[in-house]
Scaffold this active site. Sequence first.
Site, PDB file in Angstrom:
ATOM      1  N   ARG A  58       0.823  -1.222   0.000  1.00 23.01           N
ATOM      2  CA  ARG A  58       0.000   0.000   0.000  1.00 23.01           C
ATOM      3  C   ARG A  58       0.853   1.266   0.000  1.00 23.01           C
ATOM      4  O   ARG A  58       0.572   2.195  -0.774  1.00 23.01           O
ATOM      5  CB  ARG A  58      -0.961  -0.020   1.188  1.00 23.01           C
ATOM      6  CG  ARG A  58      -2.110  -1.010   1.041  1.00 23.01           C
ATOM      7  CD  ARG A  58      -3.011  -1.009   2.257  1.00 23.01           C
ATOM      8  NE  ARG A  58      -2.282  -1.377   3.469  1.00 23.01           N
ATOM      9  CZ  ARG A  58      -2.759  -1.249   4.697  1.00 23.01           C
ATOM     10  NH1 ARG A  58      -3.967  -0.742   4.896  1.00 23.01           N
ATOM     11  NH2 ARG A  58      -2.042  -1.627   5.732  1.00 23.01           N
ATOM     12  N   ASN A 100      -6.451  -2.648   1.897  1.00 21.84           N
ATOM     13  CA  ASN A 100      -6.379  -4.104   1.955  1.00 21.84           C
ATOM     14  C   ASN A 100      -7.789  -4.661   1.957  1.00 21.84           C
ATOM     15  O   ASN A 100      -8.606  -4.299   2.820  1.00 21.84           O
ATOM     16  CB  ASN A 100      -5.663  -4.570   3.228  1.00 21.84           C
ATOM     17  CG  ASN A 100      -4.162  -4.455   3.129  1.00 21.84           C
ATOM     18  OD1 ASN A 100      -3.603  -4.363   2.043  1.00 21.84           O
ATOM     19  ND2 ASN A 100      -3.493  -4.461   4.276  1.00 21.84           N
TER      20      ASN A 100
END
Length: 765
Positions: A19, A37
């Site tokens: 990320r 996520n």
Amino acid sequence: MASACSIRVRGVVQGVGFRPFVYRLAYANTLAGWVLNGDQGVEIHLEGAERDMETFVQEMRSKHPSASTISEIEVEPAHYEGLNEFTIRESHRAGRPVVHVSPDLPVCEDCLKECFDSSDRRYRYPYINCTNCGPRYSVILALPYDRASTTMMAWPMDAYCDSEYHDPANRRFHAQPVACSNCGPNVTLRQNGLDLASGWDAVRRTAELLCEGRIVAIKGLGGYHLACDARNPIATAALRARKYRKEKPFALMVKDIGAASRLVFLTSDAEELLTSSARPIVLAQARLELEGVSPDNHDLGLMLPYTPLQHLLFAAGGPEALVMTSANRSNEPIAYEDADALRRLSGIADAFLIGERPIARRVDDSIARVGAFGPVVFRRSRGYAPNAVARLPIKRPVLALGSDLKNTITLVVDGHAFVSHHIGDLSHYQGFQAFAKTIEDFISMYDIDTGDLLVVHDCHPQYASTNHAATLLAQETRAIQHHRAHLASVLAERGEWEKSILGVSFDGTGFGDDGSIWGGEIFIGSLERGFERVAHLRAATLPGGDGAAQCPVQAASGFLVQIDGLPDLTQPPFHFTSHYQDAVQLIHHNVRTFSTTSAGRLFDAAAALLGFVRESTFEGQAAIWLEQLARDSASVEAYPFPITNGELDFRPLLEAMIRDRLRGRGVSDIARCFQRGVAAGTTELILQLCSSRAIDTVVLSGGVFQNELLLEDLKSLLLPHRLDIWTNHAVPPNDGGISLGQAALAAFGNFNDVKHSVREGVVHA
């Protein structure tokens, strides 16, 4: 003109800095949107120019973090929302997760530099980590992977760590286990029930104890190790005595590659494996003998430090080479919880270096080597598990329970086959408890609806895993034959579903279709169609059930009873013990005897004829001893191992051994001729069947194919015939790969629900 797209990335993309990487990549390409996520992996929403989004996808595919693995990228048009910045959003659960959990990662070079920088806040901090390294699978309690779902939940970040965690430019941006000595866990040295030191002082004093020849239990990523100075024979002898580990080799941890090269012959491929992100124990030929470390074995098993604490121990002056063996008594599961370790290891360890961060599940060190057909894993655990190793064409969830020795389980979620860490021997209570807990973990972690679950298990009716299958809530429970599962594991790894192969499945034992004990089997077929048994080793008698696996002369009796004109094997040069006579009596009276085609027991019989007449102290010891003996010979002669009516006839093979032994020929040469004979006879059978069935691919699997000399011989003999030879790489050729094979055969509905009964005492190993 601005547009929008939705991207879903699958693979090992959570807990590996993906990320933050996406965040920085989006800003570099002037894109707005968000990343989070999700259940399937990482979900991304992008808004901006189409060319910039195309560049983003290309760079994401080619420049992703080294610890991540991308298996699939889906890009779809999305509704344009007019966002003006890019953000990281909170994780969410919308359905069943199929995200790939990252294995534990070795400490990275950046963190090591900080750890040894006296001006850094994390100087000598044993739990230093970032998005590129550190614990993953061993600390994850649930998915998605966030700090609140790990064993770090009890340590809130201080202001310094929190600022790094929220700084997109920092490599600890959204690193879930981030901590420092001010806010995170630390280590304590305990001796004689007293806490003597903590932090760096505890590490330094531990190094001193190791140099003094003491045994220290040290908490690692997935459990405790028992450590001592590998060059101190008094220390290694004490560890063997206390651990009840008579002869099984110890694994070593060495300071660096230089130290490894001083102990073993390292090829470039072995060095690459040793330094890989999995950091396994790598087997390699020893340069010198370390008394008490690897008896009767030309190889040493080495690994490099992979945690900050291990690096600190060496930096604090610890011995350059340490025995680093699993913290347990012989054959028990590794201790990983502090209270249990203190209780179980109190009579073994002189002191304990205890880490405060809890371990979610025990994860042993992995074991691998570079073999004749490339890298092979013998124990798949830390660094590899629980990666998905195959994609199978089935949407229904499948739970495969594996075998009872070297147990692993496999869970298939939306076609992704996730193979667990090494669990071990289910005959031990704690091993079975770990097996049951791993099943619970996987079903919970992936939110499996058991009402739709297919459970598959081995055909052996007395296996603990078979019996446990009946207790699980599942829509359907079916059996898969052991040796077919071995072969299926190789094909599953390669994604070969339709390919027709000839499969050689050689191991110690497995329950056969006819209720007898198989172990030297030849099959033809494919994953889609299943496997037909077309040949096998000539059947022998197995007296006494389980005992024959531990007593080579007992195993030998069931083969030798078929040979006429035997000499008195209790006399020189054979010196068979009374176990042999007892076993012969069982055979003559047909008491507790079983029919077997086990190649593993054939190797035991050969070892007995060459002098291994004591009981084995660990699984496979006699066969390993035989291989090591054969390596001392340069002979390439092959004893006869003929094919008679589709059977490999062991009688001429053993008769030749007996004749040469009586003539006084060297046992190393006899061992080499036996090994070569097995390879030559197997090769001849392979060539006959491949020619008659127009097959060009051979699969080798089963525990016997851990014998590297046998693989080398088969490779040299088969190479001129232009056959493709496939072996295991992602999962072990031993029973650690059985669960993947079970899952693969289940995906195609190829079950073997054997109905035969079996008497008490049948071999399990």
